[in-house]
Design an enzyme around this catalytic site. Sequence first.
Site, PDB file in Angstrom:
ATOM      1  N   LYS C  76       0.862  -1.177   0.000  1.00 30.96           N
ATOM      2  CA  LYS C  76       0.000   0.000   0.000  1.00 30.96           C
ATOM      3  C   LYS C  76       0.905   1.235   0.000  1.00 30.96           C
ATOM      4  O   LYS C  76       1.932   1.254   0.692  1.00 30.96           O
ATOM      5  CB  LYS C  76      -0.886  -0.020   1.253  1.00 30.96           C
ATOM      6  CG  LYS C  76      -1.920   1.100   1.316  1.00 30.96           C
ATOM      7  CD  LYS C  76      -2.818   0.966   2.549  1.00 30.96           C
ATOM      8  CE  LYS C  76      -3.884   2.055   2.607  1.00 30.96           C
ATOM      9  NZ  LYS C  76      -4.752   1.920   3.803  1.00 30.96           N
ATOM     10  N   SER C 151      -9.759   2.134   2.913  1.00 28.64           N
ATOM     11  CA  SER C 151      -8.832   2.891   2.091  1.00 28.64           C
ATOM     12  C   SER C 151      -7.829   2.019   1.324  1.00 28.64           C
ATOM     13  O   SER C 151      -7.220   2.498   0.375  1.00 28.64           O
ATOM     14  CB  SER C 151      -8.048   3.867   2.962  1.00 28.64           C
ATOM     15  OG  SER C 151      -7.217   3.176   3.877  1.00 28.64           O
ATOM     16  N   SER C 175     -10.152  -0.241   7.056  1.00 28.42           N
ATOM     17  CA  SER C 175      -9.516   0.002   5.759  1.00 28.42           C
ATOM     18  C   SER C 175      -8.856  -1.206   5.112  1.00 28.42           C
ATOM     19  O   SER C 175      -8.456  -1.136   3.952  1.00 28.42           O
ATOM     20  CB  SER C 175      -8.478   1.121   5.890  1.00 28.42           C
ATOM     21  OG  SER C 175      -9.107   2.377   5.806  1.00 28.42           O
TER      22      SER C 175
END
Lengths: 95, 476, 486
Positions: C76, C151, C175
Amino acid sequence: MALDKSEVEKIAHLARLHIDTEEAEEVAGRITDILALIDQMQSIDTATTEPLAHPLDVVQRLRADEVTEANHRDELQEIAPSAQEGLYLVPRVIE
Amino acid sequence: MQWETVIGLEVHVQLSTQSKLFSGSSIQFGAEPNTQANIFDLALPGTLPVLNEEALKMAVRFGLAIGAEIGMRSVFDRKNYFYPDLPKGYQVSQLDFPTVGKGSLSIELEDGTEKTIGVTRAHMEEDAGKSLHEDFQGASGIDLNRAGTPLLEIVSEPDLRSAEEAVAYLKKLHSIIRYLDISDGNMAQGSMRCDANVSIRPAGESELGTRTETKNINSFKFVEKAINHEVQRQQEVLEDGGRIVQETRLYDSDRDETRSMRSKEVANDYRYFPEPDLLPVVIDESFVNAIRETLPELPDAKRVRFVEEYKLSDYDAGVLVTSRELAEYYEAVVARCGDAKLSANWVSVELQGLLNKNDWEISASPIQAERLGDLIARIIDNTISGKIAKTVFEAMLEDASSVDSIIESKGLKQVTDSGAIEKLVDEVIANNPEQVEQYRAGKEKVFGFFVGQAMKASKGKANPAQLNDLLKEKLK
Amino acid sequence: MIERTVAEISTALASGDISSVELTQAYLHRIEQYNTDLNAFITVCEESALEQAKAADKSRSDGDCKPLLGVPLAHKDIFCTKGVTTTCGSRMLQNFVPPYDATVVEKFNAAGVVTLGKTNMDEFAMGSSNETSFFGVVKNPWDTARVPGGSSGGSAAAVAADLCAMATGTDTGGSIRQPAAFCGVTGFKPSYGRVSRWGMVAFASSLDQAGSICKSAEDAAMMLNAMAGLDEKDSTSIDKATVDYTATLNDSLEGLKIGIPIQHFAEGLSAEVEQNILDALKVYESLGATIKEIDLPNNHLSVSAYYVIAPAEASANLSRYDGVRYGYRCAEPVDLEDMYKRSRSEGFGEEVKRRIMVGTYALSAGFYDAYYRKAQKIRRLIRNDFLAAFKEVDIILGPTSPHTAFELGAKSDPVAMYLEDIYTIAVNLAGLPGISIPAGTVNGLPVGLQLVGEDFAEAKVFNAAHQFQKNTDWHRNKPDLTGMES
């Protein structure tokens, strides 16, 4: 709790954010909606509850007082928006 | 109208650790800009703080020294504000749960009485960097070497009533932190900085007046001047029927005035909240006791002991304990020569005079305690007189050889051979018949003349007691 | 091979069926084919990935047999990667090249993984749909008109579309778990403190936790083996022994007590999703588990408390982006204040600014007790609810999200978006480990099942999830990417 435009401007200044006058109304409305969600918290009594800052009941670890860092100024200032003679440059600071 | 001044001091002390409060960067003074600022100090994303153990111990050490409550559970908070010398946009400090709670210390007033000054709290926090305003085409340069240096902010109660008291308090604080070896207390380099909260009120009034906070006071002298200036300014404002505005003012030592800091006027809202990157700092009795055991004897206790042990006057003892180094030096001198009173005089008069004249720290004294002890020992055993000792003392600055060899090589050894002294005395009496007659006629003051003449003839080396005795006998 | 789990790939690499270079080339090719449409990656590290793959193959021939050696992974874009741009989904950090690695990155490097690139995400991890990224929305591989969740939407979409074997993610309020649910993959958030936060761009410090998005619970266990452990550089990292999280995967669930929070099956939950979860419960019963209703009476306040604590912490965490030392600075500032305000207003997107404003307001003079302190008290009540529940049950089970992936642009109202995380947020507030695993589909879209364990009971969570995956094959379901190739 409803927020008005002047409060939005005050908060924006504290957070160093620029908000256009035209935007302020909308922002105030959005934040007021969020505050309404948040205010659901007020529905219960927490007078006798201790606040919880971290999920786990653990304490701070301590670091030995040793210099472990070398000078990497040049490398670190490569990513700076503006630097000169080893200093970070910003618009003049007025005291 | 009679006004009463009320002062509280906030003193920032840089702790003399090796590394920063939350990172492993060096805190050495005087490094090239930004060479002691690592990725945490520069607040690069994802970097995190870990607390320096030594800084915590130093804070506790200070707390114990002023008899304060020690925060067994202290909590760091974020104090939020934007400034280019504050990389994270918040300063990590302690708001509700400082490491050091209420304590006190005593100061001595001019009339010799003691006064206790309350210390509200002392909390740990990070120092900020520096903004340099030399012109970079209208820009300021930011040096973050100092950012993250551990600070102890010591907040006094509004117990001080004059600039003099404030200076006495600050000096006492300075002495304590130096005794504790937690800071070099160097005000010129900013390792000890003082902000003064000053207000005035009509004498007899119990309500406090509106206060101003004067920042940037970086010497004992300026503390006095800045406070006096601010008191004067406030009196003028009030006596002209004006009102004091609660504000932050800056002391300008060049112009000897304080002025309002407009940039800080916008009401600051620091939005303190517990620093979530750090956990509560919890210490136990054994942690505190281990520090307590290493506490040095502090100035007040040392002063009492000097009076008892060395039979010094309270004043002399007070002078000798102003710094730990001076007191230690004194004790080393006594240990060497055995005469506490004589040592006190030599250390506080001759040695201090020498150091002051040259602006030397005692640690840099060219004359070591042992050598001074040796010198005094030669006074005690009559090898030299006190007066000659001053000559030897001067010579010791240039000559690193032993006291004895200096006395020897310069031929300063006292004459104690009674035959030699008798010869001198006889000569003086023979050469001054007129004065002899006057003396014998009862004009005893002339005796000093004979001593002087004989001493002069001996080049100052005659043992004064022996000389006196012989003169008295022969002049009978 | 690219569709297989990490465990399977690890075996294939060990047996020599495939090399890391071949595998890496296959993933890079697939990224080239599908990333234009999905927008799952912000940065692809083609060259360095192939070098790492070569090095991994070399190590293996030298006798190295670490389980993740040569397995291609995506990070990420919230994890700092030395020498590789780390944007956090923001214009603010568009050109930010960190001179350091996050501890998580360091640990995966030490485990010998191949890093394919950095995945897209909501800006500063603030979002539940991946629509707040400065680098554009990520599309859900199951239906490109829909969001992948957020997210960690880029990581979830990348794993679902087999653009990588596994990916890292972070979870502040859901997330990892919510995008995993929306994309039909496995997403795991460890206990707070289990994995170091050093080098992970902070959103809300007391809630953020790094975790994994992958194709099975077994893979998540293998990933946690690489990630977990005390880090002296993170004060909130826990000094507690780690275990081999794969060791107990095959333990029997006979006698396992599963708690069903009544609050997670109440109004707001889609009936179809509910049916899938109830079906999953039957699987667990067939494996010998017992089911018990539990009460989490303060769960309904979790979103409220979260939207004080997270924005408050974020408002301070994001103050460092001031245009002075790195990151975006506006053009030609007239003075200091102008530099601050324009750099931050131009560098941050709307949602980030909104949350900074909310957090700043909540902390401002006069409101602290009513907001921040109150929220922290509720946080304790929420955690106490869980502690009480865990006296009666071993694991808590429920839906990850009230419904399946929604359409892009469907939640333009921030409050509606915030309520997306109603089942996941309380787990962060309490600091517990949680996993989302695929448990069916509704109209062709995946449904996520959430399992929550006690503090540091990661192994128990993996065990329960793995047993479900051994007896179902929802996690083997793949989206149809036909027509997306470019």
